[in-house]
Scaffold this motif. Structure first.
Motif, PDB file in Angstrom:
ATOM      1  N   PRO A  74      -5.786   0.304   2.433  1.00  0.00           N
ATOM      2  CA  PRO A  74      -5.521   0.880   3.579  1.00  0.00           C
ATOM      3  C   PRO A  74      -6.254  -0.368   4.660  1.00  0.00           C
ATOM      4  CG  PRO A  74      -5.931   2.800   2.422  1.00  0.00           C
ATOM      5  CD  PRO A  74      -6.331   1.530   1.428  1.00  0.00           C
ATOM      6  N   ALA A  90      -1.470   3.514   5.124  1.00  0.00           N
ATOM      7  CA  ALA A  90      -1.483   2.311   4.786  1.00  0.00           C
ATOM      8  C   ALA A  90      -2.248   1.549   6.139  1.00  0.00           C
ATOM      9  CB  ALA A  90      -0.233   1.499   4.796  1.00  0.00           C
ATOM     10  N   ILE A 138       0.812  -1.378   0.124  1.00  0.00           N
ATOM     11  CA  ILE A 138       0.008   0.045   0.150  1.00  0.00           C
ATOM     12  C   ILE A 138       0.769   1.161  -0.042  1.00  0.00           C
ATOM     13  CG2 ILE A 138      -1.728   1.188   1.291  1.00  0.00           C
ATOM     14  CD1 ILE A 138      -2.541  -1.463   2.736  1.00  0.00           C
TER      15      ILE A 138
END
Length: 409
Positions: free
Chosen positions: A339, A191, A187
């Motif tokens: 996320p 995150a 990510i």
């Protein structure tokens, strides 16, 4: 020029040492900020390959491997276990016991995969020593305690971590997850979530169970609070923003025919940005106070237990690491993710060092496990990563990232 190492392969001797290290750590978990034997084990492992190391933050261990001129790259692994009774049935399952801060004795298990993280970083460290002619710079090995309580990273920083080692140019970390073994997920940017945990103590007035008119019932009050809190996210937060409000514990009373004079519950609140965090926390506090007033009860006592920071991956370095991982594992095994609402205190380290940070995930479950009706996830008593290819993937991912870090973005 540094030597390209992809694809990286661990020889049979290192694979066996990695497995033995993981099994040892799995058998002997320790609770957050109590990882004394774990720290001793890590220190001895680093000593065995000639890596100078020292304690930091109580039960944290830092290894410093200087290998000529070049960048300083830090890699962090968390070391603590959880108060869980293991139910995996493994022949190396934990039978350990520990004591919570309030004195309660509990079973302890590595139910989040921190044993995997430590074993993989120790393996990567051994390989970096063996192949020191292929890289140049300073490697910081950060074995951090207390991740589960958000205490460990800050404890190391408060103990002067960044004044005791060269300033890092990059801070790296990884986490095993209940996704296909051998897979890497990444990510960029935000995150992992901010997390706030509160303990709420309610005050009432005790009375006989047959005479509720003489009482201020903290159980009824708590029930109203908990129900009302579920409307904070549903009715006050923009649906395009993520937030979670969870009540994890509720304790009150000693006997069925006595209305007690107090109750307490704990809250866990997750958000992905500071604006939403402030909005949710303010709404939760307002709700608690208003419900107490509605029940003619005193104001509740709110104790802030701990806060996890937002984990933010540096965009430039994240995409550089993705290239390195794809070179190592192939394009199909390196997948972009969304996320996560889970939280990590890893972000404290790059933030406090004013350095870019990158944190990624690697898979721990084989196909058979992923096909189960209820897949064992982190913090489950059944969480048991498949040893292979999980362990080798974690070690190889760490090595691929380190080599990219020493080569530059």
């Amino acid at each position: 020029m540094l030597t390209t190492m992809s694809p990286i392969r661990l020889d049979s001797a290192e694979q066996e040492r990695l497995r033995e290290s993981y099994r040892h750590l799995h058998r002997h978990p320790e609770l957050s900020m109590q990882e004394h034997r774990t720290a001793d084990y890590i220190g001895a492992e680093l000593d065995s390959v000639g890596i100078p190391n020292f304690r930091c933050g109580g039960t944290g261990v830092v290894g410093v491997l200087r290998n000529g001129e070049g960048p300083t790259v830090a890699f962090r692994a968390d070391t603590d276990g959880l108060p869980i009774q293991e139910e995996t049935g493994l022949d190396y399952a934990s039978a350990a016991r520990g004591e919570l801060p309030d004195g309660t004795e509990v079973p302890v298990m590595h139910g989040c995969g921190h044993d995997v993280h430590v074993a993989c970083l120790l393996s990567a460290a051994r390989v970096m020593v063996q192949r020191s002619s292929t890289w140049s710079g300073t490697l910081l090995l950060i074995f951090q305690p207390g991740e589960e309580t958000a205490a460990g990273a800050q404890a190391m920083v408060d103990d002067g971590l960044w004044s005791k080692v060269p300033a890092p140019d990059l801070v790296l970390g990884q986490h095993v997850m209940p996704i296909p073994a051998g897979e890497i997920r990444w990510i960029s940017g935000n995150a992992m979530a901010l997390a706030d945990s509160w303990k709420v103590t309610l005050r009432g007035r005790q009375a006989h169970g047959s005479q509720p008119h003489d009482a201020i019932d903290p159980i009824v009050l708590g029930a109203h609070m908990i129900t009302r809190l579920q409307s904070v996210v549903a009715r006050e937060i923009d649906a395009r923003r993520a937030a979670v409000v969870t009540v994890g514990t509720f304790h009150a009373g000693l006997k069925e025919n006595i209305i007690p004079d107090r109750a307490e519950f704990t809250l866990n609140i997750r958000t992905l940005d500071q604006q939403t965090r402030h909005q949710v926390l303010a709404a939760v506090r307002r709700t608690l106070m208003a419900e107490a007033t509605a029940s003619a009860a005193p104001e509740p006592e709110i104790e802030e237990l701990y806060t996890f920071p937002l984990l933010v991956n540096d965009h430039t370095w994240t995409h550089s690491m993705v290239k390195a991982m794809k070179t190592e594992f192939g394009d199909q095994q390196v997948v972009e993710s969304e996320p996560l609402m889970g939280s990590e205190d890893f972000g404290t380290l790059p933030q406090s060092a004013q350095a870019p940070g990158v944190f990624w995930y690697f898979g721990g479950h084989d196909a058979a496990t992923l096909e189960q009706p209820a897949v064992p996830k982190n913090h489950s008593p059944h969480f048991a990563p498949a040893e292979q290819p999980t362990l080798e993937t974690g070690a190889r991912a760490a090595l691929a990232a380190l080599y990219r870090g020493f080569n530059g973005v």
